[in-house]
Design a protein around this motif. Structure first.
Motif, PDB file in Angstrom:
ATOM      1  N   ILE A 169       0.852  -1.187   0.000  1.00  9.48           N
ATOM      2  CA  ILE A 169       0.000   0.000   0.000  1.00  9.48           C
ATOM      3  C   ILE A 169       0.891   1.240   0.000  1.00  9.48           C
ATOM      4  O   ILE A 169       1.777   1.351   0.855  1.00  9.48           O
ATOM      5  N   TYR A 203      -1.513   6.584   1.062  1.00 14.70           N
ATOM      6  CA  TYR A 203      -2.894   6.135   1.265  1.00 14.70           C
ATOM      7  C   TYR A 203      -3.283   6.188   2.735  1.00 14.70           C
ATOM      8  O   TYR A 203      -4.449   6.384   3.074  1.00 14.70           O
ATOM      9  N   ILE A 216      -6.301   0.359   0.410  1.00 14.72           N
ATOM     10  CA  ILE A 216      -6.100  -0.055  -0.988  1.00 14.72           C
ATOM     11  C   ILE A 216      -7.420  -0.531  -1.602  1.00 14.72           C
ATOM     12  O   ILE A 216      -7.685  -0.313  -2.796  1.00 14.72           O
ATOM     13  N   ASP A 273      -9.607   2.499  -2.359  1.00 10.68           N
ATOM     14  CA  ASP A 273      -9.046   3.168  -3.532  1.00 10.68           C
ATOM     15  C   ASP A 273      -9.477   2.443  -4.816  1.00 10.68           C
ATOM     16  O   ASP A 273      -9.700   3.062  -5.851  1.00 10.68           O
ATOM     17  N   THR A 274      -9.629   1.127  -4.721  1.00 10.54           N
ATOM     18  CA  THR A 274     -10.081   0.319  -5.868  1.00 10.54           C
ATOM     19  C   THR A 274     -11.590   0.463  -6.081  1.00 10.54           C
ATOM     20  O   THR A 274     -12.056   0.576  -7.218  1.00 10.54           O
TER      21      THR A 274
END
Lengths: 491, 491
Positions: free
Chosen positions: B70, B74, B127, B130-131
């Motif tokens: 990561i 983030y 993560i 974020d996806t």
């Protein structure tokens, strides 16, 4: 209907990249070279895992788990392994973060530096053999037949979804044996397991062989492999199994007392397949309309789509669809009934074609009236009208047909693309215009192998196990050769 | 027979550490804080995984896979998450190694420094959200019900096998919803799934509750948990399920168009259990003779041991053993027949006791003569002579009895160790001399919670969901309180 998918004949590479994303298999993440495997792609990988795991256990293996991190110094212990693996690796140097003075972002705490850097495993021979030293004292402790499902990291500069990613998922088997003979038999057995899996489960024909010294795994005495051929004429190494001799036992001082009480070094193998197989799957069977999945690997094997006007018709169709679904499920077939009212039948047809669902059954007003179903197969894109009485048996047989047809088709393509050549001009001509495997004589030297690679980009994929002795002369140097080897451009 | 295992009454902690290693569950590796999960331990974890995975899929979830790494930045995006997680983490700063000038060892290539450091995931909310930004546009894309099986790393300074390790294995569910109500229902549902799994599969009784603000997951609005009690009177958090509100959606800008076309932030949950459950399993059921495994989790449920003199007797016993094995296997029972001639029956009895095999069947000369089997159960260490005619039904029933008995025993112990107290002296006295959960009134402030922890090492394990309203006064401050909460010392 168009899926806005590039045609294979236009740009195979672009077709692949687009298809993997559009069919919801995987996508790139915010982390360079690391992919996200999406639920539909992961469901296929889970089916591969389940079957491989079953095969490994059937051949006496057990699963275990070893650390993600490997101390840097471990890599220096096996000389050739260093050259192969201790290169492009992710290195952990610190173990703490802290907030910056303004409190807005975070930074690495320079005081939390590791005494010895840790490598994120690119493969686990070193950490595992360091562990085996504690597990093995006597011949009674052997063999050790262990497999691990894990993630590994290799810092690839140019990445492609599934085919080459910085992080990927795989299994790695690591076995320890009392004798050379037993270790070789194990390495060969696992190559056979992989070949069996590729051909009978994934419907991908493979050539079994051994690698040349130059292409061997770093630290191996012999590397067995299975090589597949993609639709663009490029080869793909689908799995490898290594006989490691006593190299890792020596490096990590793993000895056992044999039944005469004498200390000997332990013999080793390692073997692995990875999420790369997902790439092989896509590139072997799929077409310009999208994925084509062998029924064995399809998360949904049969989809039922109603074609209707108004609620009343939908209700009547649903009764039949649900009855059929129940009957198919009883046979262990995975069925989805897509009665969403938010999407039209045409959209759904398109979607399931893109996703490679092997069998699509449509039920429309005419079918209602006639007591029939319209059954379409994804591999040939053909349809058949089938009566209620026959549909279950028909679908059951169709799934087997599709599985067999995909293998046969891939095998025919592969066999057409193994071309024996006797001159270097022929060699280049076949590589350039036809592709596939070129069966050529080679003088056995690494020098020639590398020169050919430099001139043509083709590498020796393997010396096939079923290749026959045949006197000939090396295509490049003219030096004598005893058998043909298989060259190809490769992924 | 002695297994050289420390007695629980002497040193519970030492007993645990020894047992985990001697029973071949796990061991420390050459990498600080990282464990090796050995095949026997991993086989138990695989059974947990299979059952949980089935339960997740039954409740509509699919598996996927997100990157191990990561980007550091983030973690700065969700403020409270930073405080909780961006601390003791493994940090990747470089991506290449090179050989030293003398060619003998390897070192980190200082030129291969990453532009932005990567954190090895301690948990994947950042993560994944974020996806999800790319996956969610409209309410039609919701809910997303995804789970991931993965390894995570938290740089713990003091580690113990399974209970606290730098790297551990777990599953983490991450779901996205259109409404607050649906997300809360999901978080509650997964707590129920975990409780069901712990009680019916692992035979571990648990208390369902919510955490105080102070003990909440970093970034959560509400943390649901299941709390178990170990034999030494310390609590162990066995699973958590978090309602994350819109915190991660805001941090990663994940919005959807609702069915009126208006943009809203998405609601989230996350939930996980880990290899820590292996520690809970050992510490709930096992005894001074070794592991005690519930039949549902035992890699071997029944072991058959022959007691014989000479080959002829062994042959006669083997015929009966194999017949019995076949009959038990037909019922789906996992059976091992241990006819190794290298080890004596006493050694084998000892070994299977240590490994916690629920049922042991011995066949000796008397059994041969009388047409009987000697059936021993691991949980109570009692034996019964059973006739050929009855043995299959007897063993089948016995396995169910053992599963139920282990749960009942653990439940009785747990219930005896929930003690209501009304004064702080009582609080300290119970904690010190009896252990277990102390049900006490608390004034609801973090200040008091931390003061009590400082004075007694006890934390609030949870506010039990089934706790009733009851007027009272905080044991420390005397301030009014509306319900008791559960305090305990904890793993």
């Amino acid at each position: 209907m168009s899926k806005n998918l590039t045609k294979r004949s236009e740009d195979y590479s672009k077709w692949y990249n687009e298809l993997v994303v559009k069919a919801d298999l995987a996508e790139n993440s915010g982390v360079r070279g690391c992919m996200v495997i999406k639920p539909y792609g992961y469901a296929i990988w889970e089916k591969m895992q389940a079957e491989l795991d079953r095969m490994f256990k059937e051949t006496g293996h057990q699963n275990a788990y070893f650390p993600l991190f490997i101390p840097k110094s471990y890599f220096s212990k096996e000389a050739s392994h260093v050259d192969g693996f201790a290169k492009e690796c992710a290195v952990v140097t610190h173990y703490r973060l802290k907030t910056t003075e303004d409190g807005k972002t975070i930074e690495v705490d320079p005081e939390a530096k590791l005494e010895e850097e840790l490598i994120v495993r690119p493969t686990s021979e070193t950490i595992i053999w360091d562990t085996y030293r504690g597990w093995i004292q006597s011949y009674r402790d052997l063999p050790i037949l262990v497999n691990q499902w894990a993630n590994v990291v290799r810092w690839e500069m140019r990445t492609r979804l599934f085919l080459r990613t910085a992080e990927f998922l795989w299994q790695e088997g690591h076995t320890a044996h009392a004798t050379e003979r037993e270790a070789i038999a194990e390495a060969e057995q696992m190559m056979e397991v992989y070949a069996d899996f590729a051909e009978h489960f994934m419907a991908i024909p493979v050539i079994k062989g051994v690698k040349t010294a130059n292409e061997r795994f770093a630290g191996a005495v012999e590397t067995y492999c299975i090589e597949a051929l993609m639709q663009d004429g490029k080869a793909l190494q689908a799995g490898t199994s290594h006989f490691l001799g006593q190299n890792f036992a020596r490096a990590f001082d793993v000895k056992f007392a044999n039944n005469e009480g004498k200390q000997e070094y332990v013999w080793a193998t390692s073997w692995g397949v990875s999420t790369r197989l997902m790439g092989a799957l896509v590139m072997t069977h799929s077409d310009d309309n999208g994925l084509v999945l062998p029924p064995n690997l399809a998360p949904i094997q049969v989809v039922i789509v109603p074609i209707y006007k108004g609620d009343e018709q939908l209700d009547a169709i649903s009764v039949q669809a649900k009855e059929l679904m129940a009957m198919l499920r009883k046979l262990g077939i995975t069925v989805k009934y897509d009665d969403r009212t938010t999407h039209k039948p045409g959209w759904k047809f398109n979607e399931y074609e893109l996703k490679g669902v092997p069998v699509r059954i449509a039920i429309g007003p005419n079918d209602l009236a006639n007591g029939t179903f319209e059954v379409a197969r994804r591999d040939t894109l053909t349809k058949q009208t089938v009566s209620h009485a026959e549909v279950v048996r028909y679908v059951e047989g169709l799934l087997k047909d599709i599985q067999a047809n995909l293998f046969d088709k891939a095998l025919a393509y592969r066999d057409e693309h193994i071309t024996p050549v006797n001159t270097f001009d022929e060699f280049k001509e076949v590589l350039e215009n036809k592709g596939g495997f070129v069966a050529a004589h080679w003088d056995g030297t690494t020098e020639t192998e590398e020169k050919i690679k430099e001139l043509t980009k083709a590498t020796i994929r393997c010396i096939a196990l079923d290749s026959m002795e045949e006197d000939g002369r090396c295509v490049l140097t003219g030096a004598p050769s005893a058998r043909r080897v298989l060259f190809a451009k490769a992924y």
